[in-house]
Design a protein around this motif. Structure first.
Motif, PDB file in Angstrom:
ATOM      1  N   GLY A 125     -29.587   4.298 -26.907  1.00  0.00           N
ATOM      2  CA  GLY A 125     -30.320   3.051 -26.760  1.00  0.00           C
ATOM      3  C   GLY A 125     -31.569   3.277 -25.932  1.00  0.00           C
ATOM      4  N   THR A 126     -32.706   2.777 -26.389  1.00  0.00           N
ATOM      5  CA  THR A 126     -33.976   3.026 -25.692  1.00  0.00           C
ATOM      6  C   THR A 126     -34.577   1.722 -25.190  1.00  0.00           C
ATOM      7  OG1 THR A 126     -35.292   2.891 -27.719  1.00  0.00           O
ATOM      8  CG2 THR A 126     -34.395   5.033 -27.134  1.00  0.00           C
ATOM      9  N   ARG A 127     -35.005   1.761 -23.943  1.00  0.00           N
ATOM     10  CA  ARG A 127     -35.616   0.589 -23.324  1.00  0.00           C
ATOM     11  C   ARG A 127     -37.121   0.569 -23.564  1.00  0.00           C
ATOM     12  NH1 ARG A 127     -33.570   2.352 -17.561  1.00  0.00           N
ATOM     13  NH2 ARG A 127     -34.286   4.295 -18.554  1.00  0.00           N
ATOM     14  N   ASP A 128     -37.694  -0.600 -23.519  1.00  0.00           N
ATOM     15  CA  ASP A 128     -39.131  -0.753 -23.709  1.00  0.00           C
ATOM     16  C   ASP A 128     -39.849  -0.379 -22.418  1.00  0.00           C
ATOM     17  OD1 ASP A 128     -41.706  -1.452 -24.302  1.00  0.00           O
ATOM     18  OD2 ASP A 128     -41.323  -3.601 -24.550  1.00  0.00           O
ATOM     19  N   ALA A 129     -40.555   0.749 -22.446  1.00  0.00           N
ATOM     20  CA  ALA A 129     -41.250   1.216 -21.241  1.00  0.00           C
ATOM     21  C   ALA A 129     -42.420   0.319 -20.868  1.00  0.00           C
ATOM     22  CB  ALA A 129     -41.741   2.648 -21.442  1.00  0.00           C
ATOM     23  N   ASP A 131     -42.286  -2.962 -20.812  1.00  0.00           N
ATOM     24  CA  ASP A 131     -41.794  -4.213 -20.235  1.00  0.00           C
ATOM     25  C   ASP A 131     -42.404  -4.383 -18.852  1.00  0.00           C
ATOM     26  OD1 ASP A 131     -40.169  -6.142 -18.824  1.00  0.00           O
ATOM     27  OD2 ASP A 131     -38.670  -5.904 -20.404  1.00  0.00           O
ATOM     28  N   PRO A 132     -43.019  -5.519 -18.557  1.00  0.00           N
ATOM     29  CA  PRO A 132     -43.678  -5.705 -17.251  1.00  0.00           C
ATOM     30  C   PRO A 132     -42.710  -5.601 -16.076  1.00  0.00           C
ATOM     31  CG  PRO A 132     -43.576  -7.770 -18.497  1.00  0.00           C
ATOM     32  CD  PRO A 132     -43.205  -6.694 -19.442  1.00  0.00           C
ATOM     33  N   ASP A 133     -41.404  -5.830 -16.328  1.00  0.00           N
ATOM     34  CA  ASP A 133     -40.428  -5.747 -15.246  1.00  0.00           C
ATOM     35  C   ASP A 133     -39.869  -4.335 -15.059  1.00  0.00           C
ATOM     36  OD1 ASP A 133     -40.540  -8.465 -14.597  1.00  0.00           O
ATOM     37  OD2 ASP A 133     -39.121  -8.987 -16.187  1.00  0.00           O
ATOM     38  N   TYR A 134     -40.289  -3.415 -15.933  1.00  0.00           N
ATOM     39  CA  TYR A 134     -39.786  -2.042 -15.836  1.00  0.00           C
ATOM     40  C   TYR A 134     -40.344  -1.402 -14.566  1.00  0.00           C
ATOM     41  CZ  TYR A 134     -38.123   2.413 -17.762  1.00  0.00           C
ATOM     42  OH  TYR A 134     -37.446   3.578 -17.982  1.00  0.00           O
ATOM     43  N   PRO A 135     -39.487  -0.873 -13.682  1.00  0.00           N
ATOM     44  CA  PRO A 135     -39.979  -0.300 -12.419  1.00  0.00           C
ATOM     45  C   PRO A 135     -40.930   0.865 -12.659  1.00  0.00           C
ATOM     46  CG  PRO A 135     -37.592  -0.634 -12.344  1.00  0.00           C
ATOM     47  CD  PRO A 135     -38.010  -0.868 -13.767  1.00  0.00           C
ATOM     48  N   SER A 136     -42.073   0.866 -11.975  1.00  0.00           N
ATOM     49  CA  SER A 136     -43.096   1.894 -12.185  1.00  0.00           C
ATOM     50  C   SER A 136     -42.574   3.282 -11.863  1.00  0.00           C
ATOM     51  CB  SER A 136     -44.319   1.595 -11.314  1.00  0.00           C
ATOM     52  OG  SER A 136     -44.888   0.357 -11.680  1.00  0.00           O
ATOM     53  N   ALA A 137     -41.814   3.429 -10.778  1.00  0.00           N
ATOM     54  CA  ALA A 137     -41.279   4.740 -10.394  1.00  0.00           C
ATOM     55  C   ALA A 137     -40.355   5.274 -11.482  1.00  0.00           C
ATOM     56  CB  ALA A 137     -40.553   4.644  -9.061  1.00  0.00           C
ATOM     57  N   ASN A 138     -39.558   4.394 -12.070  1.00  0.00           N
ATOM     58  CA  ASN A 138     -38.660   4.817 -13.147  1.00  0.00           C
ATOM     59  C   ASN A 138     -39.445   5.275 -14.370  1.00  0.00           C
ATOM     60  OD1 ASN A 138     -36.860   3.815 -11.327  1.00  0.00           O
ATOM     61  ND2 ASN A 138     -35.729   2.539 -12.773  1.00  0.00           N
ATOM     62  N   ARG A 139     -40.590   4.632 -14.629  1.00  0.00           N
ATOM     63  CA  ARG A 139     -41.396   4.989 -15.796  1.00  0.00           C
ATOM     64  C   ARG A 139     -41.927   6.418 -15.654  1.00  0.00           C
ATOM     65  NH1 ARG A 139     -44.567   1.008 -15.571  1.00  0.00           N
ATOM     66  NH2 ARG A 139     -43.548  -0.358 -17.072  1.00  0.00           N
ATOM     67  N   GLY A 141     -40.601   8.855 -13.767  1.00  0.00           N
ATOM     68  CA  GLY A 141     -39.466   9.763 -13.882  1.00  0.00           C
ATOM     69  C   GLY A 141     -39.012   9.927 -15.314  1.00  0.00           C
ATOM     70  N   ARG A 142     -39.084   8.864 -16.068  1.00  0.00           N
ATOM     71  CA  ARG A 142     -38.666   8.906 -17.474  1.00  0.00           C
ATOM     72  C   ARG A 142     -39.583   9.827 -18.283  1.00  0.00           C
ATOM     73  NH1 ARG A 142     -37.979   3.454 -21.188  1.00  0.00           N
ATOM     74  NH2 ARG A 142     -38.759   4.258 -23.178  1.00  0.00           N
ATOM     75  N   VAL A 143     -40.894   9.751 -18.057  1.00  0.00           N
ATOM     76  CA  VAL A 143     -41.833  10.591 -18.802  1.00  0.00           C
ATOM     77  C   VAL A 143     -41.577  12.060 -18.511  1.00  0.00           C
ATOM     78  CG1 VAL A 143     -44.261  11.236 -19.031  1.00  0.00           C
ATOM     79  CG2 VAL A 143     -43.616   8.828 -19.016  1.00  0.00           C
ATOM     80  N   PHE A 144     -41.388  12.412 -17.226  1.00  0.00           N
ATOM     81  CA  PHE A 144     -41.165  13.814 -16.884  1.00  0.00           C
ATOM     82  C   PHE A 144     -39.811  14.301 -17.387  1.00  0.00           C
ATOM     83  CE2 PHE A 144     -44.792  13.377 -14.064  1.00  0.00           C
ATOM     84  CZ  PHE A 144     -45.348  14.650 -14.123  1.00  0.00           C
ATOM     85  N   SER A 145     -38.812  13.445 -17.365  1.00  0.00           N
ATOM     86  CA  SER A 145     -37.505  13.824 -17.911  1.00  0.00           C
ATOM     87  C   SER A 145     -37.601  14.038 -19.416  1.00  0.00           C
ATOM     88  CB  SER A 145     -36.474  12.743 -17.595  1.00  0.00           C
ATOM     89  OG  SER A 145     -35.211  13.079 -18.118  1.00  0.00           O
ATOM     90  N   ASN A 146     -38.313  13.142 -20.108  1.00  0.00           N
ATOM     91  CA  ASN A 146     -38.528  13.321 -21.551  1.00  0.00           C
ATOM     92  C   ASN A 146     -39.229  14.643 -21.837  1.00  0.00           C
ATOM     93  OD1 ASN A 146     -37.460  10.763 -21.811  1.00  0.00           O
ATOM     94  ND2 ASN A 146     -39.355   9.786 -22.452  1.00  0.00           N
ATOM     95  N   LEU A 147     -40.229  14.971 -20.997  1.00  0.00           N
ATOM     96  CA  LEU A 147     -40.978  16.215 -21.185  1.00  0.00           C
ATOM     97  C   LEU A 147     -40.077  17.431 -20.986  1.00  0.00           C
ATOM     98  CD1 LEU A 147     -43.659  17.807 -21.494  1.00  0.00           C
ATOM     99  CD2 LEU A 147     -43.899  17.631 -18.995  1.00  0.00           C
ATOM    100  N   CYS A 148     -39.273  17.425 -19.926  1.00  0.00           N
ATOM    101  CA  CYS A 148     -38.394  18.567 -19.655  1.00  0.00           C
ATOM    102  C   CYS A 148     -37.396  18.781 -20.785  1.00  0.00           C
ATOM    103  CB  CYS A 148     -37.653  18.350 -18.335  1.00  0.00           C
ATOM    104  SG  CYS A 148     -38.711  18.501 -16.873  1.00  0.00           S
TER     105      CYS A 148
END
Length: 438
Positions: A125-129, A131-139, A141-148
């Motif tokens: 399941g994938t969340r909408d990155a 989303d205005p309520d999506y925490p910036s720090a999590n965004r 971390g998510r990009v770098f995790s996706n990259l790794c």
């Protein structure tokens, strides 16, 4: 004797000190007709008492099973405990769901329907990155995790940090993951890519409560360091020329693989080296763009190693194993060309010798290199080669990371077509299925 069902799922709820939200989530899961398996990961609040009271009021007590950890062992251990218990109870798949109230149990139906249609797939399941309520720090971390995960496995993941997934229990039994806590969810995405496991990614809703009501046990510094160590370990495994465990078993996908059109090897090589694909990667999405920078960084790392006769081959090999474009990796390795290469050699020898002995090398040993005999050069290499390796790896790591960061800064000005990847199901580089965009 009847054969076991091919699809018999359970909703797996690992929980730690989420008592205020847990029972509400569990009520919705049961009301939607799902069976639930709760793993109490050593909760110190009133979770155990609330679960006992909830089960006592159920009309069908078999719809909820609870397993307790005596102490908190982390999410990875809780998932493994849940998978083991689910297999004992005869389930074939486990849908994991967080118990902090952010996952909508109504989305479980879509994830389970996708799994029933493709039982060997890992469904994410994938969340909408955006989303205005999506925490910036999590965004971030998510990009770098996706990259790794992309570098480690070649698998494009839309949301590697989402815990809302359906795991085939055969998959988690076949590819044993060692990571604990939050690292388990990243490791299994990488290893499932190596295994050639089909992947389906579907959008899910997220309920973001006000900041003061959000429950999180993520420790930014400690868990980030653990994540970095995990991905480093997976990168090392990725570059080793050893076979990976496969899921589904090769015989189950052989007929489908044989039916796919095959291209001549030399055409595949030419396409792989095609610089136009490098340009497309720089414009496709942020993860692809960062992978271009990663290729430059890996190449810069290779430029510092004492492998000059085969430097380009090493760069190409690492590009292949780490799913980077060979043009960017070879370009980064050109940092070793004179006169910069000579400076890197002396810097590496100096650093390595200082690390080994606590003293700088005797520069008089190198003052007359041109007049030394072969045996004298061999003796010099024998004395300083280990220093060169140690210094080269250390210096290469620093310069590689700096090149990666510089590449990101420069590529940041290149407009991208999308911030994510298309959510779909298809074949991965290793024979499984991944998100579209590979």
């Amino acid at each position: 004797m009847s054969e076991p069902p091919a699809f018999h799922p359970v909703v797996l709820l690992p929980t730690y000190n989420n008592a205020p939200k847990l029972i509400g989530v569990l009520e919705q899961v049961v009301a939607l007709g799902h069976t639930a398996l709760v793993v109490n990961d050593g909760c110190t609040d009133d979770t155990a008492e609330l679960l006992e009271g909830f089960i006592a009021e159920l009309a069908d007590v078999s719809s909820v099973t609870v397993v307790h950890h005596e102490r908190n062992r982390g999410k990875g251990a809780a998932l493994r405990t849940g998978f083991n218990e689910a297999r004992k109870l005869g389930y074939t798949h486990a849908l994991s769901m967080d118990t902090d109230g952010q996952h909508d149990p109504a989305d479980a139906a879509a994830l389970l329907n996708a799994t029933e249609a493709q039982p060997t797939a890992l469904v994410l399941g994938t969340r909408d990155a955006n989303d205005p309520d999506y925490p910036s720090a999590n965004r971030v971390g998510r990009v770098f995790s996706n990259l790794c995960i992309f570098i480690g496995s070649g698998r494009r993941i839309e949301d590697s940090q989402s815990g809302y997934r359906v795991y085939p229990l055969g998959l988690v039994e076949t590819i044993q993951c060692r990571a604990g806590r939050y690292g388990y969810e990243a490791e299994i995405l990488t290893r499932s890519g190596w295994a050639g496991c089909p992947l389906v990614q579907l959008p899910i809703r997220v309920i973001y409560p006000p900041g003061e009501e959000r429950i999180s046990h993520f420790r930014p510094w400690m868990d980030s360091l653990r994540s970095a160590a995990l991905h480093l370990r997976l990168f090392v495994r990725a570059v080793l020329p050893l076979p990976f465990k496969k899921w589904p078993p090769p015989e189950e996908v052989k007929d489908e693989a044989d039916a796919l059109p095959k291209q001549a090897w030399w055409k595949r090589v030419l396409l792989w080296f095609d610089p136009r694909e490098l340009v497309r990667s720089a414009r496709r999405d942020r993860v692809s763009q960062m992978s271009v920078a990663a290729g430059l960084g890996v190449g810069a790392f290779v430029a510092n190693l004492p492998v000059y006769p085969v430097q380009t081959l090493v760069a190409v090999y690492l590009a292949k194993r780490l799913h980077l474009h060979p043009v960017s990796t070879v370009a980064g390795s050109q940092l070793a060309f004179p006169p910069v290469g000579l400076a890197l050699i002396f810097a590496a020898i100096y650093l390595g010798h200082f690390v080994l002995t606590g003293e700088p090398p005797r520069w008089s040993d190198f003052s007359e290199l041109g007049s030394l005999s072969f045996s004298e050069i061999r003796g010099l290499m024998h004395e300083y080669f280990l220093s060169w390796w140690i210094g080269g790896v250390t210096l290469g790591t620093v310069i590689g990371l700096a090149t990666f960061a510089l590449g990101i800064m420069l590529l940041k000005w290149v407009p991208v077509e999308s911030e994510g990847v298309v959510v779909a199901s298809n074949r991965s580089p290793s024979g499984g299925a991944v998100a579209e965009g590979d």
